[in-house]
Design an enzyme around this catalytic site. Structure first.
Site, PDB file in Angstrom:
ATOM      1  N   GLU A 348      -2.637  -3.921   1.421  1.00  0.00           N
ATOM      2  CA  GLU A 348      -1.580  -3.456   0.510  1.00  0.00           C
ATOM      3  C   GLU A 348      -1.363  -4.468  -0.613  1.00  0.00           C
ATOM      4  OE1 GLU A 348       1.020  -0.529   3.368  1.00  0.00           O
ATOM      5  OE2 GLU A 348       1.724  -2.600   3.151  1.00  0.00           O
ATOM      6  N   GLU A 461      -3.192   4.260   5.977  1.00  0.00           N
ATOM      7  CA  GLU A 461      -2.077   4.150   6.909  1.00  0.00           C
ATOM      8  C   GLU A 461      -1.151   5.345   6.706  1.00  0.00           C
ATOM      9  OE1 GLU A 461       0.144   0.536   6.700  1.00  0.00           O
ATOM     10  OE2 GLU A 461      -1.618  -0.745   6.447  1.00  0.00           O
TER      11      GLU A 461
END
Length: 585
Positions: A348, A461
């Site tokens: 991320e 995710e």
């Protein structure tokens, strides 16, 4: 996913719950550990619906190369919701709730009749092989019943007996199995309001096999599996014992994602830990997706800390360290016979990695500085991964961005990567609806990114709650859940195994129909992180994730373990006496 940003955040969550501001204390942004008669005519295909010819859907994603999968339950191609690629019209509709809302992939957007009766027509565009239908009635709708007819040529309606006078359940996803060999282009759904009030349909689904979807990467992040087993957790599927790895394989996964920290607290995901997990994954016949965090512990958009052993290094030194470390890691997996198939260079990385050297500083909007340093570090990671990868083995490079529901931000990020010349193969997005908005926003984002960048896209995710209960409480742990109140739920998807199943299978159908077949796969985050293993070491610390798993608090697989299967088939197996089929709480 979730990374807690401060010690003992469980107490902060408990306080935040009482004052309703958890989303603003560093855990609510995905940065936390890491919350009468109504006539509906839906045209599916009009002529003979029931065919003795093999039921095989024409794929809309032929551009995706076929890859072997390990799907266990589907006997032919995986099923997708073909209504997403269709068109819808209605004889009447409420202002703001038009017919296309019923087939947009988001059960939170409605088509509503403007009176007690109306007709919705859905054209799938061509005759499709269909296995099941699905309906989600808006939770605020009155109780209603329905009749559905199908046709493969316009006007030649036929009605399977099971689709006559159906009792609808407002708010709960419902499934209707079709006779074997059913083929149709049109469907007609007639609903009857029990009160005479208008009826709102959140989503109408028409499931059928999609051969191109066989090539999708379907997996879960099982980084906590060794810790759960070491802590004594026991897992089962349909009453049979197993490990999360073997159970996910049986349920249809073909990949396992695992995180890697440089020097984490003992017992957490370091290289030796991941190598042992990789051997289990390889033995199960599954592929490996490695998420390298370049940090000693949780890294995400709120923190990207330089590992302690790398402290004091300047940009040139860190560049060399990143390259050599990545090469050593990828080589270690290969040397034990478990080569990595896909790797994220950072987790991320919206705000960069290895702060402050590789930090991105955004003054406002999408105008950011620091890209040259970040690009240099990312290129080093890519070069190291390629150098460590054995000859002849395909290793896909992922760049992982966390704002899966925001196209403006996502587009700006990947555009900057291309401007900087950072090489990568796959766009990886985190998408959590309780942090990133409705599923319709995710759909718009992946479709636009595919059109703009022409690269495969994975949801790296994702999660959805199966309950709002806190499974930590019986253990005397004050850690709260990421999602604990109804306001955090996506409309049309209840906090139940059925709602969870419906949400993720809607995601998969969206990905399967991304332009040019570029929807490459989906990874469920921490499906096995049940109560008992803390997000960090210490007494009284637990997991805020326990109601977002695919197992209940005791480790028994929920019906939603079937996220990679035909949802109607999953429903029928878990609740065979239900007709139409509904998976309750």
């Amino acid at each position: 996913m979730k990374r807690l940003t401060v010690p003992r955040i469980g107490k902060r969550i408990a306080i935040a719950k009482r004052i309703g501001i958890a989303k603003r204390i560093g855990i609510g942004k995905r940065t936390a550990l890491g919350v009468g008669a109504v006539l509906l005519a839906v045209p599916l295909a009009a002529t003979a619906i029931i065919s003795t010819a093999p039921a095989r859907a024409a794929s809309v994603t032929q551009a995706r190369p076929a890859r072997a999968t390990s799907l266990a339950y589907p006997t032919q191609a995986p099923t997708v919701n073909w209504a997403l690629s269709g068109t819808a019209t209605a004889t009447n509709e409420e202002s703001g709730d038009p017919a296309p809302n019923a087939i947009d992939g988001d059960a939170g957007t409605d088509w509503c009749t403007s009176s007690w009766t109306g007709t919705l027509t859905v054209d799938l565009g061509q005759v499709r092989a269909l296995s099941d239908l699905g309906i989600t009635l808006d939770a605020a709708s009155p109780s209603a019943s329905a009749t559905i007819e199908l046709a493969s040529t316009a006007g030649n309606w036929q009605q399977p007996r099971a689709l006559e006078n159906i009792a609808l359940d407002p708010g709960n996803p419902m499934y209707f199995p079709l006779p074997g060999g059913t083929q149709a282009r049109y469907a007609e759904l007639t609903v009857y309001s029990d009160t005479g009030a208008d009826v709102c349909v959140g989503e109408f689904r028409a499931y059928g096999p999609d051969p191109a979807a066989e090539g999708m990467d379907l997996g879960a992040d099982l980084s906590f599996t060794p810790q759960e087993l070491a802590a004594g957790a026991q897992f089962s599927y349909n009453g049979q014992p197993g490990t999360p790895v073997t159970i996910m394989k049986t349920a249809g996964a073909n990949y396992v994602r695992m995180r890697l920290w440089v020097d984490p607290p003992p017992g957490y995901s370091d290289l030796a830990y991941d190598l042992a997990l990789a051997r289990q994954v390889h033995a199960a016949g599954m592929k490996i997706y490695l998420d390298i965090m370049y940090s000693d512990f949780w890294a995400d958009p709120t923190k990207q800390n330089i590992p302690a052993a790398w402290q004091g290094q300047d940009l040139a030194q860190l560049t060399a360290t990143v390259r050599s470390y990545t090469q050593q890691v990828i080589s270690a997996f290969a040397q034990q016979g478990t080569p990595v198939d896909m790797v994220s260079i950072g987790n991320e990385i919206r705000n960069g990695i290895l702060w402050p050297i590789g930090e991105i500083n955004c003054a406002s909007g999408t105008t950011c500085g620091g890209w040259d340093n970040l690009a240099q570090l990312l290129k080093a990671g890519v070069a190291g991964a390629q150098a460590g990868n054995p000859g002849g083995h395909q290793l896909l490079i992922v760049m992982h961005y966390d704002q899966g529901g925001d196209n403006a931000l996502s587009s700006a990020f990947y555009s900057q990567l291309e401007t900087e010349g950072v090489p990568f193969d796959v766009i990886g997005l985190s998408y959590y609806p309780f942090f990133h908005g409705p599923i319709s926003a995710m759909r718009a984002n992946v479709d636009e990114l595919a059109t703009q960048f022409h690269k495969p896209i994975i949801i790296a995710e994702t999660q959805y709650p199966w309950t709002l209960a806190n499974g930590n409480s019986p253990l005397g742990d004050s850690t709260g859940d990421f999602v604990w109140e109804t306001s955090q739920l996506s409309p049309g998807y209840p906090a139940s195994p059925g709602g969870q199943l419906s949400f993720v299978t809607d995601e998969l159908s969206i990905l399967a129909q991304v332009p040019d077949g570029l929807g490459a796969g989906l990874f469920y985050w921490a499906p096995d992180w049940i109560p008992g293993v803390p997000w960090e070491p210490g007494a009284g610390i637990g997991s805020p994730n326990v109601n977002l798993t695919l197992f209940n608090f005791e480790g028994a697989a929920l019906p939603s373990i079937g996220i990679f299967q035909n949802p109607a088939g999953v429903c029928e197996r878990s609740n065979p006496a239900s007709s139409p089929c509904v998976i309750g709480g």
